[in-house]
Design a protein around this motif. Structure first.
Motif, mmCIF file in Angstrom:
data_model
loop_
_atom_site.group_PDB
_atom_site.id
_atom_site.type_symbol
_atom_site.label_atom_id
_atom_site.label_comp_id
_atom_site.label_asym_id
_atom_site.label_seq_id
_atom_site.Cartn_x
_atom_site.Cartn_y
_atom_site.Cartn_z
ATOM 1 N N ALA A 42 0.843 -1.204 0.000
ATOM 2 C CA ALA A 42 0.000 0.000 0.000
ATOM 3 C C ALA A 42 0.877 1.252 0.000
ATOM 4 C CB ALA A 42 -0.927 0.001 1.212
ATOM 5 N N LEU A 43 1.972 1.227 0.763
ATOM 6 C CA LEU A 43 2.846 2.394 0.833
ATOM 7 C C LEU A 43 3.687 2.539 -0.424
ATOM 8 C CD1 LEU A 43 3.870 2.168 4.567
ATOM 9 C CD2 LEU A 43 2.446 3.906 3.502
ATOM 10 N N ASP A 44 4.151 1.407 -0.967
ATOM 11 C CA ASP A 44 4.927 1.461 -2.210
ATOM 12 C C ASP A 44 4.089 2.089 -3.313
ATOM 13 O OD1 ASP A 44 7.268 0.352 -1.204
ATOM 14 O OD2 ASP A 44 6.577 -1.707 -1.538
ATOM 15 N N ALA A 45 2.772 1.794 -3.291
ATOM 16 C CA ALA A 45 1.878 2.294 -4.332
ATOM 17 C C ALA A 45 1.681 3.809 -4.252
ATOM 18 C CB ALA A 45 0.527 1.586 -4.244
ATOM 19 N N LEU A 46 1.980 4.402 -3.096
ATOM 20 C CA LEU A 46 1.732 5.833 -2.917
ATOM 21 C C LEU A 46 2.687 6.702 -3.716
ATOM 22 C CD1 LEU A 46 1.082 6.474 0.871
ATOM 23 C CD2 LEU A 46 -0.530 6.405 -1.016
ATOM 24 N N GLY A 47 3.873 6.169 -3.994
ATOM 25 C CA GLY A 47 4.868 6.977 -4.689
ATOM 26 C C GLY A 47 5.455 8.064 -3.806
ATOM 27 N N GLU A 48 5.465 7.845 -2.503
ATOM 28 C CA GLU A 48 6.070 8.786 -1.558
ATOM 29 C C GLU A 48 7.248 8.084 -0.894
ATOM 30 O OE1 GLU A 48 4.876 11.814 -0.625
ATOM 31 O OE2 GLU A 48 2.770 11.840 -1.262
ATOM 32 N N THR A 49 8.229 8.857 -0.441
ATOM 33 C CA THR A 49 9.247 8.231 0.403
ATOM 34 C C THR A 49 8.629 8.028 1.778
ATOM 35 O OG1 THR A 49 10.063 10.400 0.969
ATOM 36 C CG2 THR A 49 11.214 9.221 -0.787
ATOM 37 N N TYR A 50 8.934 6.912 2.396
ATOM 38 C CA TYR A 50 8.300 6.647 3.687
ATOM 39 C C TYR A 50 9.224 5.864 4.600
ATOM 40 C CZ TYR A 50 7.448 1.847 2.010
ATOM 41 O OH TYR A 50 7.605 0.573 1.552
ATOM 42 N N GLU A 51 8.876 5.872 5.876
ATOM 43 C CA GLU A 51 9.507 4.987 6.848
ATOM 44 C C GLU A 51 8.379 4.437 7.708
ATOM 45 O OE1 GLU A 51 12.044 7.246 9.502
ATOM 46 O OE2 GLU A 51 10.391 8.485 10.203
ATOM 47 N N ILE A 52 8.568 3.227 8.213
ATOM 48 C CA ILE A 52 7.566 2.644 9.106
ATOM 49 C C ILE A 52 8.246 2.415 10.442
ATOM 50 C CG2 ILE A 52 5.883 0.800 9.458
ATOM 51 C CD1 ILE A 52 6.093 0.197 6.468
ATOM 52 N N ILE A 53 7.673 2.967 11.487
ATOM 53 C CA ILE A 53 8.244 2.789 12.816
ATOM 54 C C ILE A 53 7.309 1.902 13.625
ATOM 55 C CG2 ILE A 53 9.068 3.972 14.882
ATOM 56 C CD1 ILE A 53 9.467 6.456 13.188
ATOM 57 N N PHE A 54 7.771 0.725 13.959
ATOM 58 C CA PHE A 54 7.003 -0.173 14.820
ATOM 59 C C PHE A 54 7.523 0.006 16.236
ATOM 60 C CE2 PHE A 54 6.948 -2.366 10.706
ATOM 61 C CZ PHE A 54 5.597 -2.605 10.554
ATOM 62 N N ILE A 55 6.616 0.082 17.185
ATOM 63 C CA ILE A 55 7.038 0.154 18.579
ATOM 64 C C ILE A 55 6.514 -1.087 19.274
ATOM 65 C CG2 ILE A 55 7.045 1.484 20.722
ATOM 66 C CD1 ILE A 55 5.868 3.129 17.535
ATOM 67 N N ASN A 56 7.424 -1.925 19.720
ATOM 68 C CA ASN A 56 6.982 -3.107 20.456
ATOM 69 C C ASN A 56 6.792 -2.711 21.915
ATOM 70 O OD1 ASN A 56 6.473 -5.844 21.176
ATOM 71 N ND2 ASN A 56 8.546 -5.885 22.001
ATOM 72 N N ASP A 57 5.541 -2.719 22.351
ATOM 73 C CA ASP A 57 5.187 -2.236 23.686
ATOM 74 C C ASP A 57 5.296 -3.372 24.714
ATOM 75 O OD1 ASP A 57 4.248 -0.669 25.719
ATOM 76 O OD2 ASP A 57 2.149 -0.740 25.092
ATOM 77 N N GLY A 58 6.455 -3.982 24.794
ATOM 78 C CA GLY A 58 6.673 -5.027 25.797
ATOM 79 C C GLY A 58 5.841 -6.282 25.581
ATOM 80 N N SER A 59 5.658 -6.658 24.315
ATOM 81 C CA SER A 59 4.864 -7.861 24.022
ATOM 82 C C SER A 59 5.467 -9.078 24.705
ATOM 83 C CB SER A 59 4.837 -8.128 22.512
ATOM 84 O OG SER A 59 4.297 -7.039 21.832
ATOM 85 N N ARG A 60 4.602 -9.981 25.144
ATOM 86 C CA ARG A 60 5.096 -11.206 25.769
ATOM 87 C C ARG A 60 5.045 -12.392 24.801
ATOM 88 N NH1 ARG A 60 2.268 -8.751 29.976
ATOM 89 N NH2 ARG A 60 0.398 -9.791 29.233
ATOM 90 N N ASP A 61 4.583 -12.128 23.586
ATOM 91 C CA ASP A 61 4.569 -13.202 22.583
ATOM 92 C C ASP A 61 5.749 -13.010 21.617
ATOM 93 O OD1 ASP A 61 3.860 -11.058 21.101
ATOM 94 O OD2 ASP A 61 1.937 -11.837 20.411
ATOM 95 N N ARG A 62 5.651 -13.523 20.428
ATOM 96 C CA ARG A 62 6.773 -13.460 19.484
ATOM 97 C C ARG A 62 6.830 -12.148 18.693
ATOM 98 N NH1 ARG A 62 7.049 -16.305 15.321
ATOM 99 N NH2 ARG A 62 9.272 -16.000 15.108
ATOM 100 N N SER A 63 6.001 -11.173 19.039
ATOM 101 C CA SER A 63 5.934 -9.937 18.243
ATOM 102 C C SER A 63 7.312 -9.314 18.026
ATOM 103 C CB SER A 63 5.034 -8.914 18.923
ATOM 104 O OG SER A 63 3.717 -9.382 18.976
ATOM 105 N N ALA A 64 8.127 -9.230 19.097
ATOM 106 C CA ALA A 64 9.433 -8.569 18.976
ATOM 107 C C ALA A 64 10.306 -9.305 17.968
ATOM 108 C CB ALA A 64 10.115 -8.507 20.339
ATOM 109 N N ALA A 65 10.295 -10.626 18.034
ATOM 110 C CA ALA A 65 11.112 -11.418 17.102
ATOM 111 C C ALA A 65 10.634 -11.212 15.670
ATOM 112 C CB ALA A 65 11.037 -12.889 17.486
ATOM 113 N N ILE A 66 9.311 -11.170 15.495
ATOM 114 C CA ILE A 66 8.755 -10.977 14.150
ATOM 115 C C ILE A 66 9.143 -9.592 13.613
ATOM 116 C CG2 ILE A 66 6.607 -10.817 12.824
ATOM 117 C CD1 ILE A 66 5.382 -12.794 14.853
ATOM 118 N N LEU A 67 9.125 -8.594 14.497
ATOM 119 C CA LEU A 67 9.496 -7.242 14.064
ATOM 120 C C LEU A 67 10.980 -7.188 13.688
ATOM 121 C CD1 LEU A 67 7.520 -5.026 16.614
ATOM 122 C CD2 LEU A 67 7.003 -5.402 14.196
#
Ligand code: UDP
Ligand code: MG
Length: 331
Positions: A42-67
């Protein structure tokens, strides 16, 4: 507009992108793959330069590893902030804002309730010169209880805070650089980002966006945390509740005065009264209830002041993954 991240992966981490996407993540392992699969195209389609910032809020599952994996897959446009505990969605967004370098900042939820395909609409609106693009969820896909309770709180909040947001709960929003700079200069311990942003907006606007059911996992908000959030919103942005309370106190005192005068006259002309014990109970309980509510309300404000003056760190960052290297950091 060039999509420089494709041509040269190293460039976009040193040059400010046009758009920063800020996404808080708390125990979202089940839905992250789907999010990536829709968000990046979706972002690539915009034709804008972008960055995505994910904030892992202390997840206790595998979220941090996936990020982490996702950061390795797309280090050109992905940055990951790892909190070392659960500090809440709004703190996570604030951390994202402190690291965001874009001209337009977009927040959205990680659970795909905010379709990434809608980001283009927000960017287009921001480009028209609006520094705050709020959103209204069409056909909101949440439980009936959530929808009605949220409507009621919305109406009450608008009365109390004079902040005009048709749909306060929708996190898919765009903020201009000026607003994010202003938010970054605030050091509020408890806050509600859309409301804080609104108070700094020069030209706010609202648009309608689609809303979907949670892609996977379940809501991270219990009834209690929703109530807390609404308290933060009411007492964090207004002292009107206190003023209403003093006003109620004045009214009750005036009524009691009239009532006492009436009783005195009654005693003179008719004689003393003995019945009505339970009426008295009723009135007394009501007044005690009011008093306790008043003390609690006062406590909300005093508690906020206490948290604020202790000035402990609002959140702790364990690591920031960006530009190929991890940086330890505390705030
Ligand atoms: N979230 C978070 N920290 C928390 C609770 C939630 O970062 O303590 C994130 C969550 O991962 C999601 C977003 O905030 O990306 C919204 O949460 P959720 O979808 O559970 O809220 P709801 O849609 O039910 O209001
Ligand atoms: Mg959700």
């Amino acid at each position: 507009m060039s999509t420089m991240h494709e041509a040269n992966p190293a460039v976009s981490t040193s040059v400010s992108p046009a758009v920063s996407i800020v996404i808080p993540v708390y125990n979202e392992e089940a839905g992250l793959a789907q999010l990536f699969a829709r968000l990046y195209p979706a972002l690539d389609a915009l034709g804008e330069t972008y960055e995505i910032i994910f904030i892992n809020d202390g997840s206790r599952d595998r979220s941090a590893a996936i990020l982490r994996e996702q950061f390795q897959a797309r280090p050109d446009v992905t940055r990951v902030i790892l909190f070392n505990g659960n500090f809440g969605q709004h703190m996570a967004i604030l951390a994202g804002f402190e690291h965001a370098r874009g001209e337009i900042m977009i927040t959205l939820d990680a659970d795909l309730q905010n379709p990434p395909e809608e980001i283009g609409k927000l960017v287009a609106k921001a480009r028209e010169g609006y520094d705050y693009v709020g959103t209204i969820r069409m056909q909101r896909q949440d439980s009936a209880f959530r929808r009605y309770a949220s409507k009621a709180m919305n109406a009450l909040r608008e009365k109390i805070t004079r902040i005009k947001m048709t749909d306060q709960g929708c996190m898919l929003r765009a903020y201009g650089r000026n607003i994010v700079d202003a938010i970054n200069s605030c050091h509020e311990v408890y806050t509600f980002v859309p409301a804080l942003g609104y108070t700094f907006a020069r030209r706010p606007v609202e648009i309608e966006v689609a809303h979907e059911e949670r892609a996977a996992g379940e809501s991270k908000y219990s009834l209690y945390s929703l109530i807390r959030l609404n308290f933060d919103l009411m007492t964090g942005f207004s002292i009107v509740p206190l003023q209403w309370f003093s006003f109620a106190g004045i009214c009750i005192a005036a009524l009691s005065f009239l009532f006492t005068a009436f009783l005195a006259l009654r005693r003179l002309f008719i004689g003393s009264e003995a019945e009505g014990v339970f009426t008295l109970f009723g009135i007394a309980f009501f007044l005690i209830g009011m008093t306790l509510f008043g003390i609690g309300l006062l406590g909300e404000y005093v508690g906020r002041i206490y948290q604020q003056v202790r000035a402990r760190p609002r959140y702790l960052v364990q690591a920031v993954l960006q530009g190929g290297a991890a940086h330890g950091e505390e705030r």
